[in-house]
Design an enzyme around this catalytic site. Structure first.
Site, PDB file in Angstrom:
ATOM      1  CB  THR A 240       1.219  22.184  -5.688  1.00 15.18           C
ATOM      2  OG1 THR A 240       2.185  21.772  -4.709  1.00 15.18           O
ATOM      3  CG2 THR A 240       1.447  23.635  -6.063  1.00 15.18           C
ATOM      4  CD  GLN A 262       5.417  23.936  -3.469  1.00 13.11           C
ATOM      5  OE1 GLN A 262       4.630  23.182  -4.017  1.00 13.11           O
ATOM      6  NE2 GLN A 262       6.724  23.856  -3.686  1.00 13.11           N
ATOM      7  CG  HIS A 265       4.115  24.311  -8.630  1.00 13.71           C
ATOM      8  ND1 HIS A 265       4.687  23.467  -9.538  1.00 13.71           N
ATOM      9  CD2 HIS A 265       4.818  24.160  -7.478  1.00 13.71           C
ATOM     10  CE1 HIS A 265       5.705  22.829  -8.975  1.00 13.71           C
ATOM     11  NE2 HIS A 265       5.795  23.234  -7.724  1.00 13.71           N
ATOM     12  CD  GLU A 332       1.327  18.641  -3.008  1.00  8.10           C
ATOM     13  OE1 GLU A 332       1.767  17.984  -3.971  1.00  8.10           O
ATOM     14  OE2 GLU A 332       0.908  19.814  -3.118  1.00  8.10           O
ATOM     15  CG  HIS A 333       4.661  20.130  -0.410  1.00 13.46           C
ATOM     16  ND1 HIS A 333       3.823  20.590  -1.404  1.00 13.46           N
ATOM     17  CD2 HIS A 333       5.464  19.195  -0.981  1.00 13.46           C
ATOM     18  CE1 HIS A 333       4.105  19.962  -2.544  1.00 13.46           C
ATOM     19  NE2 HIS A 333       5.088  19.112  -2.310  1.00 13.46           N
ATOM     20  CG  ASP A 366       9.020  20.322  -5.086  1.00 11.75           C
ATOM     21  OD1 ASP A 366       8.221  19.473  -4.632  1.00 11.75           O
ATOM     22  OD2 ASP A 366       8.750  21.531  -5.186  1.00 11.75           O
ATOM     23  CD  GLU A 420     -20.844 -14.315   8.913  1.00 10.08           C
ATOM     24  OE1 GLU A 420     -20.587 -14.733   7.768  1.00 10.08           O
ATOM     25  OE2 GLU A 420     -20.156 -13.467   9.507  1.00 10.08           O
ATOM     26  CG  HIS A 425     -19.443 -20.131   3.878  1.00  8.27           C
ATOM     27  ND1 HIS A 425     -20.425 -19.818   2.981  1.00  8.27           N
ATOM     28  CD2 HIS A 425     -18.442 -19.213   3.707  1.00  8.27           C
ATOM     29  CE1 HIS A 425     -20.050 -18.737   2.298  1.00  8.27           C
ATOM     30  NE2 HIS A 425     -18.861 -18.358   2.716  1.00  8.27           N
TER      31      HIS A 425
END
Length: 440
Positions: A240, A262, A265, A332-333, A366, A420, A425
């Site tokens: 984190t 944080q 963690h 992340e945050h 959170d 192509e 096709h």
């Protein structure tokens, strides 16, 4: 306690050169991949027996079965602390309020008269969700994974969480209680890479899933990488991280507290302050010491996290430079603690989630903001989003043309097919009109 990186004075480099100057945790998923490979293949070939063996080897518990009995889920909810239950229920309520609004409606575009393309959104049929164990218990992660899956309309939801010695070989009771509150009754006492393998391959007890989501350690991330292509994944979640963009108006008490929040963690957690105020930087450093001393998890998590090379105070010349740094970092945050924080937040391009002003801390996100806390880490916010209802939906185009609408565009399709060198096709078009291109 925390290092400094001084980016003042010289013009900031662009792109990768700037990213290389910023702190980041080492998280070598590729190295872990070779170690999880035999675990995943053992689950493939031996099923539940391998899961039971790994529970004894890695978790120190002897299991008779990997599926958690319904009675254990009911008991965990019955015995849950009423205050914790009230908090979980409020977290679920707010998450549902936000995620329910994310579901997209089908949309039809009339391309030409008689020719339409409809995009409909279909949920994956079955998902396997992972709730980590180890250093902490994360019933909030159960909520953040289950709620968007349910709101997306996923029919089959299963959850795995590591067995705990102190819980009699079951996942932590708060995890089980959260599952019971959410109506998830298919729960497995399986952790690590073997849990991802169980969902990817299926076993005698657990049916295979189409997708696996949820945070975990490096072994879970490596297993997700191993199975990418066979199953859908949310992200290879790393440690984190929090970045705070702050100026002289920020309260150093708040900033220090949020960095610590944080850091607790994991020893690899990243805490980064980006500021143009040396006075704020000094004040935050002074504030860290007493706040760290007053909390728990100091020696095994917080101090290694704050003192690691993944954490730093980054000094910049001004707000413009600060914005460039946080966009390069892709946190992340990301907290914005500046004057006119809402306007500054609008200018941020890269972040998993943005928290505006002094009254929107990451801790709120959170648990009870209503937002999702399963977010991209390691700079992946530059190209990836956090978990949402859309994570569990697939967009399917439905093409519906009449004969006349097809006839009107056939000459273009034939021309492009021949350009192509794909004549079949064009032939598939002409076959519908007697092998002739309709006249325009």
């Amino acid at each position: 306690m925390i290092s400094r990186i001084d980016l003042r004075g010289d013009a900031l480099p662009k792109g990768g050169a700037l990213r290389d100057l910023l702190p980041r945790a080492e998280f070598d998923v590729e190295a872990a991949l070779e170690k999880v490979r035999p675990i995943c293949e053992a689950v493939h070939h031996r099923g539940d027996a391998a899961l039971i063996d790994y529970a004894e080897r890695f978790d120190g518990v002897k299991l008779d079965q990997v599926r958690v009995p319904a009675s254990a889920l009911a008991r965990a909810l019955e015995e849950l602390d009423p205050a914790v239950r009230a908090g979980l229920e409020e977290s679920i309520r707010r998450a549902r309020t936000v995620h329910r609004e994310q579901r997209r409606a089908p949309h039809t575009t009339q391309v030409v008269p008689g020719g339409s393309v409809t995009e409909k959104w279909v949920p994956v049929e079955r998902v396997g969700l992972y709730a980590p164990g180890g250093r902490s218990v994360y019933p909030s992660s159960v909520i953040m994974n289950v709620v968007p899956a349910q709101e997306a309309g996923v029919e089959s939801v299963a959850l795995a969480s590591p067995p705990q010695q102190e819980c009699g070989g079951l996942p932590h009771p708060t995890i089980l209680a959260a599952c019971a509150l959410l109506g998830v009754d298919e729960v497995y006492a399986v952790g690590g890479a073997q849990a991802v393998a169980m969902f990817a391959y299926g076993t005698e007890t657990c049916a295979p899933a189409n997708m696996v989501t949820g945070p975990g350690n490096i072994w879970v991330a490596a297993a997700k990488r191993y199975f990418t292509g066979r199953i859908g994944i949310d992200t290879e979640a790393g440690p984190t991280e929090i970045a705070v963009l702050a100026d002289a108006t920020a309260d150093p008490v708040h900033v220090a507290a949020d960095l610590i929040s944080q850091a607790e963690h994991d020893p690899l957690a990243a805490a980064v302050l980006v500021t143009d105020s040396p006075e704020l930087a000094d004040a935050v450093e002074r504030e860290l010491e007493p706040q760290v001393a007053a909390t728990r998890h100091v020696d095994d998590r917080i101090l290694p996290a704050l003192g690691g090379k993944q954490s730093a105070i980054v000094l910049v010349d001004g707000l413009e430079e600060g914005l460039r740094v946080v966009d390069a970092y892709g946190a992340e945050h990301l907290e914005i603690q500046t004057a006119d924080a809402a306007a500054v937040a609008e200018r941020v391009r890269n972040a998993g989630a943005i928290f505006v002003g002094p009254w929107s801390p990451v801790s709120l996100g959170d648990y009870c903001a209503g937002s999702n806390h399963v977010l991209p880490t390691g700079g992946c916010a530059c190209h990836s989003s956090g978990l949402s209802v859309q994570s569990f939906l697939r967009g399917i185009h439905i093409v519906d043309y009449t004969r006349d609408a097809l006839a009107e565009v056939t000459h273009h399709v034939v021309t492009l097919a021949e350009a192509e060198d794909l004549p079949a096709h064009g032939a598939a078009m002409k076959a519908r009109f007697g092998w002739k291109v309709p006249q325009q």
